[in-house]
Design a protein around this motif. Structure first.
Motif, short mmCIF file in Angstrom:
data_model
loop_
_atom_site.label_atom_id
_atom_site.label_comp_id
_atom_site.label_asym_id
_atom_site.label_seq_id
_atom_site.Cartn_x
_atom_site.Cartn_y
_atom_site.Cartn_z
N GLN A 1 0.74 -1.31 0.10
CA GLN A 1 -0.01 -0.14 -0.08
C GLN A 1 0.89 1.39 -0.02
OE1 GLN A 1 -3.72 -0.03 2.18
NE2 GLN A 1 -3.08 2.04 3.23
N LEU A 2 0.61 2.19 -0.87
CA LEU A 2 1.39 3.52 -1.17
C LEU A 2 -0.04 4.55 -0.86
CD1 LEU A 2 3.10 2.22 -4.15
CD2 LEU A 2 3.98 2.48 -2.07
N VAL A 3 0.49 5.42 0.17
CA VAL A 3 -0.53 6.31 0.29
C VAL A 3 0.08 7.80 -0.16
CG1 VAL A 3 -2.14 7.75 1.99
CG2 VAL A 3 -1.52 5.06 2.01
N PHE A 4 -0.37 8.61 -1.07
CA PHE A 4 -0.01 9.96 -1.08
C PHE A 4 -1.01 10.72 -0.39
CE2 PHE A 4 1.97 8.00 -4.72
CZ PHE A 4 3.15 8.42 -4.77
N SER A 5 -0.43 11.80 0.10
CA SER A 5 -1.15 12.62 1.32
C SER A 5 -0.92 13.97 1.29
CB SER A 5 -1.07 11.96 2.68
OG SER A 5 -1.70 12.68 3.66
N GLN A 6 -1.78 15.01 1.15
CA GLN A 6 -1.65 16.21 1.19
C GLN A 6 -2.18 16.75 2.34
OE1 GLN A 6 -3.31 18.46 -2.24
NE2 GLN A 6 -3.26 20.52 -1.20
N THR A 7 -1.42 17.51 3.25
CA THR A 7 -2.02 18.12 4.47
C THR A 7 -2.96 19.31 4.10
OG1 THR A 7 0.02 19.48 4.71
CG2 THR A 7 -0.16 17.17 5.97
N LEU A 8 -3.98 19.43 4.79
CA LEU A 8 -4.82 20.62 4.51
C LEU A 8 -4.58 21.82 5.39
CD1 LEU A 8 -8.33 18.50 4.02
CD2 LEU A 8 -6.66 19.55 2.37
N ARG A 9 -3.94 21.32 6.28
CA ARG A 9 -3.38 22.33 7.56
C ARG A 9 -2.20 22.01 8.16
NH1 ARG A 9 -8.67 22.21 11.97
NH2 ARG A 9 -10.20 21.51 10.35
#
Length: 116
Positions: A105-113
Motif C-alpha cells: 500500500q502506497l498512500v499519497f497525502s496532502q495536508t490541509l492544515r
C-alpha cells in the motif's frame, strides 16, 4: 536522539517487475542500486524509499508519501496508467491510496492544515 532522515522499505517478490512500476510511479529510474536486489529513490527534501526483494514479506509494506499538490500527483500518475484504489478526505489531510503489483500500500497525502 537527533534523527536526520528516514528510509521507508517496501518488500517485493520480483525486483525487476517492481522497478518497472516504481520507475513509472516516481517518474524516473532509481537513484541507487546498492545491491542487485535493492533499488532506492531519494527525495529532494529528505527521505528515501527502498524497494527490495523479500518474498516472505512481499505485499505487506505500507508507505505514506507527503505531497504538496495531490491533484497534480493524481493527474501525473493517471497519465502513467496508475490509478488509486481509494481516495479520502479528512479534517487534516486528503489522501489517495495505491497498490503496487505485490499489493503493498502506497498512500499519497496532502495536508490541509499545518498540523506538524
Amino acid at each position: 536522539m537527533p534523527i536526520t532522515n528516514a528510509l521507508a522499505g517496501i518488500a517485493v517478490e520480483d525486483i525487476a517487475a517492481a522497478m518497472t512500476f516504481y520507475e513509472r510511479l516516481f517518474g524516473r529510474p532509481a537513484d541507487a542500486r546498492p545491491m542487485s536486489e535493492v533499488a532506492e529513490w531519494k527525495f529532494s527534501t529528505g527521505g528515501w524509499v527502498q524497494v527490495f526483494t523479500d518474498a516472505d514479506r512481499a505485499g505487506s509494506s505500507f508507505v505514506t508519501l507527503i505531497v504538496s499538490d495531490l491533484a497534480e500527483v493524481l493527474e501525473e500518475l493517471s497519465i502513467q496508467g496508475i490509478t488509486p484504489v481509494a481516495k479520502r478526505t479528512g479534517d487534516f489531510a486528503k489522501t489517495a491510496i495505491f497498490r503496487d503489483p505485490d499489493g503493498n500500500q502506497l498512500v499519497f497525502s496532502q495536508t490541509l492544515r499545518n498540523t506538524y
